[in-house]
Design a protein around this motif. Sequence first.
Motif, mmCIF file in Angstrom:
data_model
loop_
_atom_site.group_PDB
_atom_site.id
_atom_site.type_symbol
_atom_site.label_atom_id
_atom_site.label_comp_id
_atom_site.label_asym_id
_atom_site.label_seq_id
_atom_site.Cartn_x
_atom_site.Cartn_y
_atom_site.Cartn_z
ATOM 1 N N SER A 188 0.840 -1.197 0.000
ATOM 2 C CA SER A 188 0.000 0.000 0.000
ATOM 3 C C SER A 188 0.873 1.244 0.000
ATOM 4 C CB SER A 188 -0.915 0.010 1.230
ATOM 5 O OG SER A 188 -0.143 -0.054 2.424
ATOM 6 N N ASN A 189 0.270 2.372 -0.368
ATOM 7 C CA ASN A 189 0.968 3.652 -0.356
ATOM 8 C C ASN A 189 0.453 4.502 0.804
ATOM 9 O OD1 ASN A 189 2.260 2.912 -2.746
ATOM 10 N ND2 ASN A 189 0.690 3.863 -4.024
ATOM 11 N N GLY A 190 1.236 5.469 1.206
ATOM 12 C CA GLY A 190 0.787 6.350 2.274
ATOM 13 C C GLY A 190 1.957 6.924 3.035
ATOM 14 N N CYS A 191 1.650 7.689 4.084
ATOM 15 C CA CYS A 191 2.687 8.331 4.888
ATOM 16 C C CYS A 191 3.004 7.544 6.158
ATOM 17 C CB CYS A 191 2.249 9.741 5.268
ATOM 18 S SG CYS A 191 2.026 10.834 3.839
ATOM 19 N N TYR A 192 2.046 6.750 6.641
ATOM 20 C CA TYR A 192 2.231 5.944 7.836
ATOM 21 C C TYR A 192 1.547 4.592 7.665
ATOM 22 C CZ TYR A 192 3.999 9.880 10.594
ATOM 23 O OH TYR A 192 4.763 10.914 11.071
ATOM 24 N N ASN A 193 2.041 3.611 8.415
ATOM 25 C CA ASN A 193 1.408 2.283 8.488
ATOM 26 C C ASN A 193 1.275 1.572 7.143
ATOM 27 O OD1 ASN A 193 1.146 2.758 11.232
ATOM 28 N ND2 ASN A 193 -0.995 3.398 11.086
#
Length: 210
Positions: A188-193
């Motif tokens: 997955s993509n994102g800034c956290y977790n």
Amino acid sequence: MYDEVGRIMVFGAILSVILLIIAFYIVHTRLQNNAFFASYASKVMDFFYKPLLAVYMLAYKSPDKLHKTMAETKNNAQGKKFSKTKNRIVLAPHCMRHIECKARTTRTGIQCTGCGKCDFAAVKKISEEHGYKLYIITGSSFVKHILKHPDAKGTDGVLAIGCNYEINKGMRELKKTKIATYGVPLLSNGCYNTNIDLEEFEKQLIHFET
């Protein structure tokens, strides 16, 4: 004069299209498994990255498909070279950390405490079991500090974890250092977790042991 310039521009445009057609023929056929052809396709896509990005944004409303293709092509181009390396490290992105992560950051990245709130504890354990040291970076500027650190001295192979965009970008930059690279994409993509397929990650490490 203007006619000559026009002919040069038309010739350049035709040549560019031919090069791109050959590159995409390679990545969609078995030729992609050949390091030489994959390297050619990778270089062509890197050179025409911005025009390709515009085309993919228009066609798919997202660059994800392009970045995935480019990262996979770079893996095919670098895989054989990476398999011959002896001193390897793992570079992982800070976006995998838990939002409540309290680990401190140094010039060589985030110092994971193994609290278990994110995948880093497992990634670190798997990496070390297969002879890799894990470095968690918060930006590309950390890479040069890591490669100069005594613990990473003599590094000739980097296994990079990240989204396809970051893998593609990082592999392109590290190519200037002559260090062989290989990418394992996040789920997955994102800034956290963000997450990684731990089984696939270990599978790749085992693959390069043979």
